[in-house]
Design a protein around this motif. Structure first.
Motif, PDB file in Angstrom:
ATOM      1  N   ASP A 157       8.937   8.025  -6.677  1.00  0.00           N
ATOM      2  CA  ASP A 157       9.415   8.911  -7.732  1.00  0.00           C
ATOM      3  C   ASP A 157       8.874   8.456  -9.088  1.00  0.00           C
ATOM      4  O   ASP A 157       8.915   7.266  -9.418  1.00  0.00           O
ATOM      5  CB  ASP A 157      10.937   8.930  -7.775  1.00  0.00           C
ATOM      6  N   VAL A 158       8.377   9.414  -9.832  1.00  0.00           N
ATOM      7  CA  VAL A 158       7.928   9.152 -11.200  1.00  0.00           C
ATOM      8  C   VAL A 158       9.067   9.545 -12.134  1.00  0.00           C
ATOM      9  O   VAL A 158       9.468  10.710 -12.168  1.00  0.00           O
ATOM     10  CB  VAL A 158       6.661   9.965 -11.535  1.00  0.00           C
ATOM     11  N   PRO A 159       9.637   8.611 -12.881  1.00  0.00           N
ATOM     12  CA  PRO A 159      10.792   8.918 -13.726  1.00  0.00           C
ATOM     13  C   PRO A 159      10.451   9.977 -14.781  1.00  0.00           C
ATOM     14  O   PRO A 159       9.290  10.149 -15.176  1.00  0.00           O
ATOM     15  CB  PRO A 159      11.124   7.567 -14.380  1.00  0.00           C
ATOM     16  N   PRO A 160      11.456  10.710 -15.262  1.00  0.00           N
ATOM     17  CA  PRO A 160      11.209  11.709 -16.320  1.00  0.00           C
ATOM     18  C   PRO A 160      10.659  11.058 -17.582  1.00  0.00           C
ATOM     19  O   PRO A 160      11.050   9.949 -17.952  1.00  0.00           O
ATOM     20  CB  PRO A 160      12.600  12.312 -16.559  1.00  0.00           C
ATOM     21  N   GLN A 161       9.743  11.754 -18.229  1.00  0.00           N
ATOM     22  CA  GLN A 161       9.156  11.281 -19.470  1.00  0.00           C
ATOM     23  C   GLN A 161       8.962  12.468 -20.405  1.00  0.00           C
ATOM     24  O   GLN A 161       8.850  13.606 -19.967  1.00  0.00           O
ATOM     25  CB  GLN A 161       7.817  10.601 -19.204  1.00  0.00           C
ATOM     26  N   GLU A 203      10.161  17.617 -20.925  1.00  0.00           N
ATOM     27  CA  GLU A 203      10.443  16.460 -20.074  1.00  0.00           C
ATOM     28  C   GLU A 203       9.898  16.743 -18.677  1.00  0.00           C
ATOM     29  O   GLU A 203      10.220  17.778 -18.077  1.00  0.00           O
ATOM     30  CB  GLU A 203      11.948  16.197 -20.016  1.00  0.00           C
ATOM     31  N   ASP A 262       8.918  15.169 -14.723  1.00  0.00           N
ATOM     32  CA  ASP A 262       9.010  14.144 -13.689  1.00  0.00           C
ATOM     33  C   ASP A 262       8.288  14.646 -12.447  1.00  0.00           C
ATOM     34  O   ASP A 262       7.958  15.822 -12.334  1.00  0.00           O
ATOM     35  CB  ASP A 262      10.462  13.790 -13.369  1.00  0.00           C
ATOM     36  N   TYR A 322       4.221   0.106  -9.277  1.00  0.00           N
ATOM     37  CA  TYR A 322       4.496   0.229 -10.703  1.00  0.00           C
ATOM     38  C   TYR A 322       3.256   0.733 -11.453  1.00  0.00           C
ATOM     39  O   TYR A 322       3.367   1.567 -12.360  1.00  0.00           O
ATOM     40  CB  TYR A 322       4.939  -1.128 -11.254  1.00  0.00           C
ATOM     41  N   ILE A 365       2.813   4.476 -10.946  1.00  0.00           N
ATOM     42  CA  ILE A 365       3.774   5.254 -11.742  1.00  0.00           C
ATOM     43  C   ILE A 365       3.318   5.336 -13.193  1.00  0.00           C
ATOM     44  O   ILE A 365       3.323   6.417 -13.805  1.00  0.00           O
ATOM     45  CB  ILE A 365       5.176   4.624 -11.633  1.00  0.00           C
ATOM     46  N   GLN A 366       2.922   4.198 -13.759  1.00  0.00           N
ATOM     47  CA  GLN A 366       2.506   4.185 -15.157  1.00  0.00           C
ATOM     48  C   GLN A 366       1.256   5.047 -15.378  1.00  0.00           C
ATOM     49  O   GLN A 366       1.160   5.799 -16.364  1.00  0.00           O
ATOM     50  CB  GLN A 366       2.238   2.747 -15.614  1.00  0.00           C
ATOM     51  N   GLN A 406       2.148   8.747 -15.249  1.00  0.00           N
ATOM     52  CA  GLN A 406       2.823   9.204 -16.466  1.00  0.00           C
ATOM     53  C   GLN A 406       1.836   9.401 -17.618  1.00  0.00           C
ATOM     54  O   GLN A 406       1.877  10.414 -18.310  1.00  0.00           O
ATOM     55  CB  GLN A 406       3.905   8.197 -16.867  1.00  0.00           C
TER      56      GLN A 406
END
Length: 312
Positions: free
Chosen positions: A78-82, A93, A95, A117, A120-121, A124
């Protein structure tokens, strides 16, 4: 032998027992059963030695150790909301979710500290850069473009990390509440416009259908009237032809009768009878008729039509 009352033999035996237990424990730990779709990275004296695939493996105690364990099955991250800014300066927003798998366990162990990690970065940052080139309306329409760009960047970096990015899906693109309300108003207005357009099109089609029905009815009536008149005209023409034919036949028969022996006498008798009937009608009290003086002269009228009486 004892030292200060302590049996040294027992101490030696205990030490050897501990050493033996540690050896047995290390011996058991040196036996590796690697599950399917897994990979174990083995280091010997702190240096990479080998990669163990699925199956039974035995290591050298005290020298070899399993430093990394990798699951080779495809996994989701999962890619967190940004928060991202579109090209028209609207804050949204975003995700998503990444589908990746390890294809090179050695690179995944030594090429990067934490490939999850890092993925994910990178996802984003790539998402922010792509959305920054699109306006708000296109961000909802160009999800596939955003996903394809993220997959392209991640796959390029993943070749150095020993991973493969299969796909990236955007789960939600959430605009601010004010923008969301404006978009809902726009959607409602568009829906109402389509409803009015559909209604007008329906009314238009209904009027066209009614006018076509009236036109078809008028044409049918006119064709029916035309056919009726044609039939009446044909009937009258047939009637006239029939009467003419009958009159012609009667005249021909009359001529035959007149030309035969005694025919003129019979005709004179018939005309005389009709003559007397007409004169009788003139004798009514309320009848006033001005007649020529020779009207009562029957012989004069017979001679005028060529029916002079034959004298012996």
């Amino acid at each position: 032998m004892s030292i200060n009352g302590i049996d040294t033999d027992l101490i030696v035996m205990a030490i050897w027992g501990v050493i033996f237990a540690i050896f047995v424990l290390k011996l058991f730990k040196s036996i590796c059963l690697v599950p399917t779709k897994s990979a174990y990275i083995v280091e010997r004296l702190g240096k990479y030695h080998s990669t163990l695939d699925a199956g039974f493996h035995a290591l050298i105690p005290f020298f070899d150790k399993v430093a990394y364990i990798h699951d080779l099955k495809e996994e989701t991250i999962d890619v967190p909301p940004q928060e991202c800014f579109s090209s028209d300066e609207v804050n949204v927003e975003v995700d998503g979710v990444i589908y990746i798998s390890v294809i090179d366990p050695v690179k995944a162990s030594y090429g990067i500290t934490d490939y999850r990690y890092a993925a994910i970065q990178l996802a984003q940052t790539t998402t922010r850069s792509v959305i920054g080139t699109l306006d708000l309306d296109r961000t909802f329409e160009e999800r596939d473009v955003i996903s394809a760009k993220v997959v392209e960047v991640l796959d390029e970096a993943g070749s150095m990390w020993g991973i493969r990015v299969h796909r990236y899906e955007i789960k939600n693109i959430t605009p601010p509440e004010t923008v969301k309300n404006a978009m809902e108003m726009q959607v409602n207005a568009e829906r109402e416009r389509r409803a009015l357009l559909a209604k007008s099109e329906g009314d238009k089609q209904s009027k066209i259908n009614r006018s076509e029905g009236v036109m078809a009815e008028t044409i049918n009536r006119s064709e029916g009237e035309m056919q009726r008149r044609i039939n009446e005209a044909e009937g009258k023409a047939q009637e006239i032809l029939t009467l003419a034919k009958a009159t012609s036949e009667s005249i021909e028969r009359l001529a035959v009768v007149i030309s035969s022996e005694g025919g003129q006498s019979a005709l004179r008798m018939q005309l005389g009878e009709q003559y007397m009937k007409q004169l009788d009608g003139l004798s009514k009290p309320d009848s006033r008729v001005v007649l020529p003086g020779n009207l009562v002269n029957f012989e004069y009228w017979m001679e005028s039509i060529g029916l002079k009486e034959d004298k012996p």
